[in-house]
Write an enzyme that holds these catalytic residues in place. Sequence first.
Site, PDB file in Angstrom:
ATOM      1  N   PRO A  10       0.783  -1.225   0.000  1.00  0.00           N
ATOM      2  CA  PRO A  10       0.000   0.000   0.000  1.00  0.00           C
ATOM      3  C   PRO A  10       0.822   1.287   0.000  1.00  0.00           C
ATOM      4  CG  PRO A  10      -0.114  -1.101   2.132  1.00  0.00           C
ATOM      5  CD  PRO A  10       0.504  -2.062   1.179  1.00  0.00           C
ATOM      6  N   ASN A  11       0.306   2.251  -0.737  1.00  0.00           N
ATOM      7  CA  ASN A  11       0.853   3.615  -0.834  1.00  0.00           C
ATOM      8  C   ASN A  11       2.133   3.721  -1.656  1.00  0.00           C
ATOM      9  OD1 ASN A  11      -1.181   4.955   0.813  1.00  0.00           O
ATOM     10  ND2 ASN A  11      -0.331   3.739   2.485  1.00  0.00           N
ATOM     11  N   ARG A  18       4.822  11.020  -2.610  1.00  0.00           N
ATOM     12  CA  ARG A  18       4.703  10.652  -1.198  1.00  0.00           C
ATOM     13  C   ARG A  18       5.991  10.973  -0.438  1.00  0.00           C
ATOM     14  NH1 ARG A  18       4.661   4.442   1.152  1.00  0.00           N
ATOM     15  NH2 ARG A  18       4.272   5.052   3.305  1.00  0.00           N
ATOM     16  N   TYR A  23      11.158   9.071   0.726  1.00  0.00           N
ATOM     17  CA  TYR A  23      11.020   7.979  -0.239  1.00  0.00           C
ATOM     18  C   TYR A  23      11.586   8.292  -1.625  1.00  0.00           C
ATOM     19  CZ  TYR A  23       7.953   5.869   3.262  1.00  0.00           C
ATOM     20  OH  TYR A  23       7.455   5.309   4.412  1.00  0.00           O
ATOM     21  N   ASN A  74       7.985  -5.662  -1.139  1.00  0.00           N
ATOM     22  CA  ASN A  74       7.938  -4.548  -0.185  1.00  0.00           C
ATOM     23  C   ASN A  74       6.507  -4.497   0.330  1.00  0.00           C
ATOM     24  OD1 ASN A  74       7.854  -2.210   1.273  1.00  0.00           O
ATOM     25  ND2 ASN A  74       8.983  -0.965  -0.206  1.00  0.00           N
ATOM     26  N   ALA A  77       3.257  -0.798   4.707  1.00  0.00           N
ATOM     27  CA  ALA A  77       2.730  -0.756   6.078  1.00  0.00           C
ATOM     28  C   ALA A  77       2.329  -2.143   6.595  1.00  0.00           C
ATOM     29  CB  ALA A  77       1.546   0.196   6.139  1.00  0.00           C
ATOM     30  N   GLU A  98      12.772  -9.414   1.193  1.00  0.00           N
ATOM     31  CA  GLU A  98      11.988  -8.237   1.613  1.00  0.00           C
ATOM     32  C   GLU A  98      12.812  -6.963   1.394  1.00  0.00           C
ATOM     33  OE1 GLU A  98       9.552  -8.539   5.147  1.00  0.00           O
ATOM     34  OE2 GLU A  98      10.327  -6.619   5.873  1.00  0.00           O
ATOM     35  N   HIS A 100      12.840  -2.594   1.782  1.00  0.00           N
ATOM     36  CA  HIS A 100      12.265  -1.312   2.215  1.00  0.00           C
ATOM     37  C   HIS A 100      13.134  -0.186   1.693  1.00  0.00           C
ATOM     38  CE1 HIS A 100       9.329  -3.241   4.700  1.00  0.00           C
ATOM     39  NE2 HIS A 100      10.290  -4.048   5.133  1.00  0.00           N
ATOM     40  N   ARG A 107      13.512   4.429  12.226  1.00  0.00           N
ATOM     41  CA  ARG A 107      12.316   5.278  12.187  1.00  0.00           C
ATOM     42  C   ARG A 107      11.463   5.065  13.445  1.00  0.00           C
ATOM     43  NH1 ARG A 107       9.497   4.849   6.538  1.00  0.00           N
ATOM     44  NH2 ARG A 107       8.360   6.612   7.479  1.00  0.00           N
TER      45      ARG A 107
HETATM   46  C1  DQA Z   1       8.325   1.099   3.647  1.00  0.00           C
HETATM   47  C2  DQA Z   1       8.434   1.299   5.155  1.00  0.00           C
HETATM   48  C3  DQA Z   1       7.087   1.097   5.838  1.00  0.00           C
HETATM   49  O1  DQA Z   1       7.209   1.314   7.239  1.00  0.00           O
HETATM   50  C4  DQA Z   1       6.067   2.077   5.289  1.00  0.00           C
HETATM   51  O2  DQA Z   1       4.792   1.826   5.859  1.00  0.00           O
HETATM   52  C5  DQA Z   1       6.006   2.066   3.815  1.00  0.00           C
HETATM   53  C6  DQA Z   1       7.245   1.994   3.050  1.00  0.00           C
HETATM   54  C7  DQA Z   1       9.643   1.404   2.917  1.00  0.00           C
HETATM   55  O3  DQA Z   1       9.782   0.979   1.788  1.00  0.00           O
HETATM   56  O4  DQA Z   1      10.512   2.089   3.465  1.00  0.00           O
HETATM   57  O5  DQA Z   1       4.941   2.221   3.214  1.00  0.00           O
HETATM   58  O6  DQA Z   1       8.012  -0.253   3.399  1.00  0.00           O
END
Ligand code: DQA
Length: 154
Positions: A10-11, A18, A23, A74, A77, A98, A100, A107
């Site tokens: 998501p997002n 964003r 990011y 990835n 959240a 995985e 990020h 964080r």
């Molecule tokens: C994320 C880190 C997560 O905590 C966050 O909710 C994201 C992006 C990252 O790629 O740094 O949406 O996965």
Amino acid sequence: MLNILVLNGPNLNMLGQREPALYGTQTLDDIIKELRERARSLAARIEHVQSNDEGVLVAQLQASQKKFDGIILNPAAYTHTSVALRDALQTITVPCVEVHLTNTAAREEFRRFSLTAGACLGQIMGFGAFGYHLALIALVNYLKSALKSGQSAR
Ligand code: DQA
């Protein structure tokens, strides 16, 4: 040719707009375009899916068993909340890395724990979009050495 599923949660469809200070300014399309070029140079092929829906991500993981040699995930959240994604990863035998973009260990407290990482081959974080390239290199290397030694990568 190795078939790799790149799955984004998501997002991440909002990358570019964003929180760019965190990011970066690249869109997800830009990132995937560059990753496809990298994949070609590694004799791999990428299929990319982004979803804001946990159920869609679970279904993609379940369906990956028959179609893919490896996964780059990835979970965004859902990393920190989703027992369902963890269970799906434990159900399949396709190796998963995985990724990020940010270093979640540096964080907020709630981002420090990953429910999904324990069901993955490894985790790469903190290197921005280049993390997807690092994950692809690591995954292809893992899959090729498993093939060479005659072992199943699974
Ligand atoms: C994320 C880190 C997560 O905590 C966050 O909710 C994201 C992006 C990252 O790629 O740094 O949406 O996965």
